[in-house]
Design an enzyme around this catalytic site. Sequence first.
Site, PDB file in Angstrom:
ATOM      1  N   CYS A   2       0.839  -1.207   0.000  1.00 33.15           N
ATOM      2  CA  CYS A   2       0.000   0.000   0.000  1.00 33.15           C
ATOM      3  C   CYS A   2       0.868   1.249   0.000  1.00 33.15           C
ATOM      4  CB  CYS A   2      -0.863   0.007   1.248  1.00 33.15           C
ATOM      5  SG  CYS A   2      -1.734  -1.541   1.464  1.00 33.15           S
ATOM      6  N   ARG A  27       2.701   1.061  -6.072  1.00 34.05           N
ATOM      7  CA  ARG A  27       2.966   0.207  -4.897  1.00 34.05           C
ATOM      8  C   ARG A  27       1.781  -0.671  -4.567  1.00 34.05           C
ATOM      9  NH1 ARG A  27       7.143   1.842  -1.400  1.00 34.05           N
ATOM     10  NH2 ARG A  27       6.083   0.761   0.270  1.00 34.05           N
ATOM     11  N   TRP A  80      -3.206  -2.390  -1.629  1.00 37.12           N
ATOM     12  CA  TRP A  80      -2.937  -3.708  -2.230  1.00 37.12           C
ATOM     13  C   TRP A  80      -3.500  -4.685  -1.217  1.00 37.12           C
ATOM     14  CZ3 TRP A  80       0.446  -7.872  -0.870  1.00 37.12           C
ATOM     15  CH2 TRP A  80       0.659  -8.809  -1.883  1.00 37.12           C
ATOM     16  N   ASN A 106      -0.328   0.508   6.281  1.00 40.12           N
ATOM     17  CA  ASN A 106       0.370  -0.426   5.399  1.00 40.12           C
ATOM     18  C   ASN A 106       0.981  -1.479   6.313  1.00 40.12           C
ATOM     19  OD1 ASN A 106       1.717  -1.744   3.398  1.00 40.12           O
ATOM     20  ND2 ASN A 106       3.297  -0.173   3.124  1.00 40.12           N
ATOM     21  N   GLY A 107       0.729  -2.764   6.028  1.00 48.38           N
ATOM     22  CA  GLY A 107       1.278  -3.824   6.891  1.00 48.38           C
ATOM     23  C   GLY A 107       0.192  -4.844   7.200  1.00 48.38           C
ATOM     24  N   GLU A 487      15.547 -15.349 -14.278  1.00 45.62           N
ATOM     25  CA  GLU A 487      15.066 -13.960 -14.254  1.00 45.62           C
ATOM     26  C   GLU A 487      14.208 -13.668 -15.479  1.00 45.62           C
ATOM     27  OE1 GLU A 487      14.636 -11.717 -12.283  1.00 45.62           O
ATOM     28  OE2 GLU A 487      14.295  -9.964 -13.551  1.00 45.62           O
ATOM     29  N   LYS A 491      10.330 -12.393 -15.508  1.00 47.84           N
ATOM     30  CA  LYS A 491       9.896 -11.195 -16.249  1.00 47.84           C
ATOM     31  C   LYS A 491       8.686 -11.517 -17.104  1.00 47.84           C
ATOM     32  CE  LYS A 491      11.354  -8.349 -14.536  1.00 47.84           C
ATOM     33  NZ  LYS A 491      12.013  -8.939 -13.465  1.00 47.84           N
ATOM     34  N   GLU A 494       5.447 -12.348 -15.031  1.00 51.03           N
ATOM     35  CA  GLU A 494       4.844 -11.319 -14.172  1.00 51.03           C
ATOM     36  C   GLU A 494       4.239 -10.164 -14.957  1.00 51.03           C
ATOM     37  OE1 GLU A 494       7.462  -9.568 -11.292  1.00 51.03           O
ATOM     38  OE2 GLU A 494       9.107  -9.389 -12.691  1.00 51.03           O
ATOM     39  N   HIS A 510      16.339 -34.994 -17.513  1.00 51.45           N
ATOM     40  CA  HIS A 510      15.872 -35.681 -16.294  1.00 51.45           C
ATOM     41  C   HIS A 510      14.390 -35.442 -16.061  1.00 51.45           C
ATOM     42  CE1 HIS A 510      19.980 -36.733 -15.451  1.00 51.45           C
ATOM     43  NE2 HIS A 510      20.348 -35.460 -15.588  1.00 51.45           N
ATOM     44  N   LYS A 605       4.970  -3.292  -5.961  1.00 47.68           N
ATOM     45  CA  LYS A 605       6.396  -3.021  -6.180  1.00 47.68           C
ATOM     46  C   LYS A 605       7.246  -3.424  -4.984  1.00 47.68           C
ATOM     47  CE  LYS A 605      10.099  -1.495  -8.137  1.00 47.68           C
ATOM     48  NZ  LYS A 605      10.706  -2.325  -9.214  1.00 47.68           N
TER      49      LYS A 605
HETATM   50  C1  AGP Z   1      10.713  -7.887  -9.622  1.00 50.62           C
HETATM   51  O1  AGP Z   1      10.466  -8.025 -11.035  1.00 50.62           O
HETATM   52  C2  AGP Z   1       9.624  -8.481  -8.848  1.00 50.62           C
HETATM   53  N1  AGP Z   1       8.492  -7.613  -8.965  1.00 50.62           N
HETATM   54  C3  AGP Z   1       9.893  -8.879  -7.431  1.00 50.62           C
HETATM   55  O2  AGP Z   1      10.305 -10.208  -7.534  1.00 50.62           O
HETATM   56  C4  AGP Z   1      10.959  -8.103  -6.618  1.00 50.62           C
HETATM   57  O3  AGP Z   1      12.231  -8.317  -7.185  1.00 50.62           O
HETATM   58  C5  AGP Z   1      10.978  -8.681  -5.195  1.00 50.62           C
HETATM   59  O4  AGP Z   1       9.715  -8.424  -4.627  1.00 50.62           O
HETATM   60  C6  AGP Z   1      12.078  -8.085  -4.329  1.00 50.62           C
HETATM   61  O5  AGP Z   1      11.902  -6.702  -4.209  1.00 50.62           O
HETATM   62  P1  AGP Z   1      13.133  -5.842  -3.638  1.00 50.62           P
HETATM   63  O6  AGP Z   1      14.246  -5.972  -4.637  1.00 50.62           O
HETATM   64  O7  AGP Z   1      12.603  -4.441  -3.527  1.00 50.62           O
HETATM   65  O8  AGP Z   1      13.532  -6.428  -2.319  1.00 50.62           O
END
Ligand code: AGP
Length: 610
Positions: A2, A27, A80, A106-107, A487, A491, A494, A510, A605
């Site tokens: 949030c 966020r 969120w 937030n939390g 990675e 990408k 997501e 395997h 984020k």
């Molecule tokens: C990144 O593409 C992702 N959205 C997510 O995995 C992110 O890397 C992860 O939440 C860690 O965030 P941070 O680097 O701010 O700790």
Amino acid sequence: MCGIVGYIGKRDVAPLLLEGLQRLEYRGYDSAGLVITGKPAAGKTSATLKMVKAKGRVRDLEARVPKRFAGTTGIAHTRWATHGAPSDENAHPHMDPEGKVAIVHNGIIDNADELRTKLVSDGVVFLSETDTEVVTHLIARSQAPTLEEKVRQAVRTIEGTYGIAVMHADFPDRIVVARNGSPVVLGIGEKEMFVASDVAALVSHTRQVVTLDDGEMATLKADDFRTYTTEGSRTSATPTTVEWEAESYDMGGHDTYMHKEISEQADAVDRVLRGRIDDRFSTVHLGGLNLDAREARGVRRVKILGCGTSYHAGLIGAQLIEELARIPADAEPASEFRYRNPVVDPDTLYVAVSQSGETYDVLAAVQELKRKGARVLGVVNVVGSAIARETDGGVYVHAGPEVCVVSTKCFTNTVVSFALLALHLGRIRDLSVADGKRIIEGLRKLPAQISEILATEDDIAKLAQEYAGANSMMFIGRVRGYPVALEASLKLKEISYIHAEAYPASELKHGPLALIEPALPTVAIVPDDELLEKNRAALEEIKARSGPILAVAHAPQEKADHTIVVPKNETELDSILMGIPLQLLAYHTALALGRDIDKPRNLAKSVTVE
Ligand code: AGP
């Protein structure tokens, strides 16, 4: 997670809050709301709180704000959802039935159910399904004489994480905030004060900020602020200057933040290298490391902890440290590490990796390590963030603000930061001058080579069109290429929502080879290194089963249907470049599918909750 924004001063507050929410919408973005108030009516000490909330985006909230909606104090929130589906009722702020108290949070409050049960048995009527509303009622029912004490009582009753901002009709001259596990930053203006969960909402008004620590609270008034602990003792608030200009949060003419941030990578890498290379000794200077040569020589192992993309960067970082410094190193998801009651070794150097510096799983792992006496470094992007402040030292990755939910430029800068750390450690140990020079030359070539790759975007966009119809994709790589595959797979999934998985190329036989068929494209990372022939053998295995192949390589691959050719750097550094075209592949695939690139569904984020 949030976003929280607050203001107290002389200006018309509603537009300021909405602008701040827009800055924070990345966020968390399933509902939003705000509460404002003005001066009490003549002869009165209490004011009236006015609230508007809406499911959906900030623009949906803005559409509901009345034309005449005057006030000079307010708090706002973009959500969120963690407890309770996105809805008007569950949107923040949350107010008590009498409309006296308003809170944004937030939390996650771990004991919310228990407190709710007790409050309901005391006759309290809840209007939402959220954990946050519990705090509203605790504050509203407090008999304490001051708002500060009401909030202190409430935060001492709840368990869990919070970043909260509170307004009260009987105390219209202040906003009280508190932090435990979720970021709260104060912005210091000229006879006005701001508060937010991220500096992005503050920098267009002020770059003088105070970041609260866990267990810290603050009272904001138009011309003053003070900080104190939840026990009530004053704390010293030292303002710092935000490194990033307001403009760097703008989209800069790009259609999306993701495209902007992918495009910025050459400059970002140039920034992370700037002022750190020492040609005289073929090494690097890392000012904030707080690890002298003698201590560095005593390191027997390196354990890197991170989440998501930062974890993937850590995997590459571990390989770089092993290759250049010959120190055993590995990376592990922070969330896994902290829950397995880890054996903490005094001769191990722990490294926490995080773009935001606020990821709860990483912060909690760092706090657990510190509790056990470990030395922990941070490789972090946001200066002054919780993880940066909690660690014993570290390396800032200087990627600049990364607004898009999916990480691109920060991933690249984090990997380059690990290359710097590995070079630094290596040259303290046995890495030769010649190898140090070689790596430095390779690092210096990166910005131009990144620009070269970005110039092929149109070709990559065409490939994306071809693969956008896939239901699933396989990504493979070997040793240095495997984290690149992980990675790239993250990408794609997501932002395009296409299922994707990454596998070590050698593991295909395997089991996963059973998946290979014409409908399952494989993206193969095929660097021109000592494993080239092994990787080509994997392409043969896939081709023999009619699997389409997109290779990322230093030269066209005969067995691949398409090859994205990237420039060759030093073998140890090649993985930095091989991932960049796959950022563009994910971007253009998502574009072709009409996805919301900067705000992908279900994500946020910075994950400041467990
Ligand atoms: C990144 O593409 C992702 N959205 C997510 O995995 C992110 O890397 C992860 O939440 C860690 O965030 P941070 O680097 O701010 O700790």
